[in-house]
Design a protein around this motif. Sequence first.
Motif, PDB file in Angstrom:
ATOM      1  N   PHE A  34       0.824  -1.147   0.080  1.00 55.21           N
ATOM      2  CA  PHE A  34      -0.317  -0.264   0.551  1.00 55.21           C
ATOM      3  C   PHE A  34       0.630   1.616  -0.303  1.00 55.21           C
ATOM      4  CE2 PHE A  34      -3.697  -2.328   1.756  1.00 55.21           C
ATOM      5  CZ  PHE A  34      -4.395  -2.048   0.160  1.00 55.21           C
ATOM      6  N   TYR A  35       1.927   1.542   0.732  1.00 56.93           N
ATOM      7  CA  TYR A  35       2.409   2.612   0.208  1.00 56.93           C
ATOM      8  C   TYR A  35       2.963   2.511  -0.643  1.00 56.93           C
ATOM      9  CZ  TYR A  35       6.882   5.176   2.010  1.00 56.93           C
ATOM     10  OH  TYR A  35       7.306   6.749   1.972  1.00 56.93           O
ATOM     11  N   GLY A  36       3.406   2.067  -1.638  1.00 58.44           N
ATOM     12  CA  GLY A  36       3.927   2.020  -3.275  1.00 58.44           C
ATOM     13  C   GLY A  36       3.052   2.428  -3.558  1.00 58.44           C
ATOM     14  N   ARG A  37       1.276   1.617  -3.389  1.00 58.68           N
ATOM     15  CA  ARG A  37       0.620   2.401  -4.548  1.00 58.68           C
ATOM     16  C   ARG A  37      -0.508   4.013  -3.138  1.00 58.68           C
ATOM     17  NH1 ARG A  37       2.239  -2.198  -4.772  1.00 58.68           N
ATOM     18  NH2 ARG A  37       2.448  -3.390  -7.004  1.00 58.68           N
ATOM     19  N   PRO A  38       0.061   4.493  -3.250  1.00 58.51           N
ATOM     20  CA  PRO A  38      -1.514   5.171  -1.859  1.00 58.51           C
ATOM     21  C   PRO A  38      -2.120   5.885  -2.218  1.00 58.51           C
ATOM     22  CG  PRO A  38       0.241   6.419  -2.793  1.00 58.51           C
ATOM     23  CD  PRO A  38       0.979   5.376  -3.482  1.00 58.51           C
ATOM     24  N   GLY A  39      -2.680   5.874  -3.975  1.00 59.71           N
ATOM     25  CA  GLY A  39      -4.050   6.240  -3.962  1.00 59.71           C
ATOM     26  C   GLY A  39      -5.189   4.787  -4.103  1.00 59.71           C
ATOM     27  N   ILE A  40      -4.611   3.784  -3.971  1.00 55.72           N
ATOM     28  CA  ILE A  40      -5.570   2.656  -3.337  1.00 55.72           C
ATOM     29  C   ILE A  40      -5.602   2.390  -2.962  1.00 55.72           C
ATOM     30  CG2 ILE A  40      -5.585   0.193  -4.205  1.00 55.72           C
ATOM     31  CD1 ILE A  40      -4.093   0.011  -6.193  1.00 55.72           C
ATOM     32  N   PHE A  41      -4.800   3.089  -1.392  1.00 59.46           N
ATOM     33  CA  PHE A  41      -4.955   2.211   0.012  1.00 59.46           C
ATOM     34  C   PHE A  41      -6.007   4.195   0.077  1.00 59.46           C
ATOM     35  CE2 PHE A  41      -3.231   4.493   4.513  1.00 59.46           C
ATOM     36  CZ  PHE A  41      -3.791   3.717   4.947  1.00 59.46           C
ATOM     37  N   LEU A  42      -5.778   5.253  -0.210  1.00 59.36           N
ATOM     38  CA  LEU A  42      -7.081   6.693  -0.439  1.00 59.36           C
ATOM     39  C   LEU A  42      -7.902   5.623  -0.537  1.00 59.36           C
ATOM     40  CD1 LEU A  42      -7.912   9.444   0.657  1.00 59.36           C
ATOM     41  CD2 LEU A  42      -6.791  10.118  -2.082  1.00 59.36           C
ATOM     42  N   LEU A  43      -7.583   5.510  -1.849  1.00 57.07           N
ATOM     43  CA  LEU A  43      -9.252   4.566  -2.556  1.00 57.07           C
ATOM     44  C   LEU A  43     -10.206   3.345  -0.872  1.00 57.07           C
ATOM     45  CD1 LEU A  43     -11.730   4.921  -4.255  1.00 57.07           C
ATOM     46  CD2 LEU A  43     -10.800   2.864  -5.818  1.00 57.07           C
ATOM     47  N   LEU A  44      -9.469   2.472  -0.390  1.00 61.90           N
ATOM     48  CA  LEU A  44     -10.423   1.630   0.276  1.00 61.90           C
ATOM     49  C   LEU A  44     -10.419   2.830   1.252  1.00 61.90           C
ATOM     50  CD1 LEU A  44      -7.725  -1.016   0.089  1.00 61.90           C
ATOM     51  CD2 LEU A  44     -10.155  -0.303  -0.675  1.00 61.90           C
TER      52      LEU A  44
END
Length: 326
Positions: A34-44
Motif C-alpha cells: 500500500f505504501y507504494g500505491r497511495p491512491g489505492i490506499f486512499l480509495l479503500l
Amino acid sequence: MTGPSISPNGTSTAPSGDAGGPPVGIGRRVSRWFYGRPGIFLLLLLLPPLLWLGIVYVGSLFALLLNSFFAIDPFTGMVKYELTLATWKQLFTLANLDIIMRTVTMAACVTVGAAIIGFPLAHYMARYAGPRIKGLLYLAVMLPLWSSYLVRLYAWKLILAKEGIISWIAAHTGLSWLLDALLALPVIGGPSLSVSYIGMFLVFLYIRLPFMILPIEAALERVPRTVTDASADLGARPGTTFRKVILPLAFPGVVAGSIFTFSLTLGDYIIPGVVGSSRLFIGQAVYLHQGTAGNLPLAAAFSTVPIVIMAAYLMVAKRLGAFNAL
C-alpha cells in the motif's frame, strides 16, 4: 529477491526475508504494498463513506424524487407507477403553495430573529468576556441542547398556555390588555400563545438560537483586534467600527448560522404539530400524505421542496463566504 551479500570476512549472508533471515510478516508486506500505491490506499479508506453517501443517502433522495413523478389512481387509491407530472401539478395548487409559503416565511422570521438576538451575545462572548465568563456562557448556550427535544417543547407548551406563566405574569402586572391585543392580531394571533404563530415563533426561536450563536461567535473570534484598534486610531467611532469593520467580517458567520436555523425550521414538523394553529407546514404535509392520506407521490413532491430551497440557499451562502466560518 536480491542475492546473498558478502561479509568483510568473506562469508556470505542471506538478506532479510530469505531462508537464512527472519521472515517478513504478512502485515508488513501489505503495508509495503500500500505504501507504494497511495491512491489505492486512499480509495479503500474513502470507499465505505462514499458507498454510504452514494447508496443510502443519494440513492434514497433519488428514489424520493422518482416517486414524485408517479401519481395516485383516483379510482383505486393505489400508486400508478407511470411517469407523469400530475403530482407536481397538484403540488403547485393554491392550497399547497400556501403551505410552502407559510413554512418559508416562518423559517425566514426565525432566522432573522435568531440573528438579531444572537449577535449581541456572540459579540460579547468573542470580544469582551473573560475565560471564566465565556465558559459559563458557552455552557448556558449549549445546556438546552443536552435535554430532550420533546421535554423542551412541552415545557414551552405549558409556558405559553392560557393558564401558563406568561398569562399569569400579564394578569398580575396589569399587562393583560397588551397580551390580548397581541393575540387579537390577524393571522399571527389566536386564543392563546400556545395556539398562535407568535407562540410557534417563540418556540422555534428558543430551539434554534444556539445554532445561530455559535457560528457567529466563531466568526468574531477570527476578527483580529488589531483591525478594530486600527479603526479607532483612524478616528472611527465605536458604532462606525461595528458597522464598517466588525459586521462585514462577521457576516459569513451570520450566514453560516442561518443555514442551520433556516434548514432545521424548514423541515420541522413536531413544533407546528404541538404549538400553533391547525394550518399545515411542509413537514406536517409530508407526514400526513405518506401516512394518513396514503399519497406517497405527493409526500415525495413536498419533500423535494426543502431540498431545492436549501440547494439554492447554500449556493448563495457559499458566495457570501459562509463556509469559511464553519
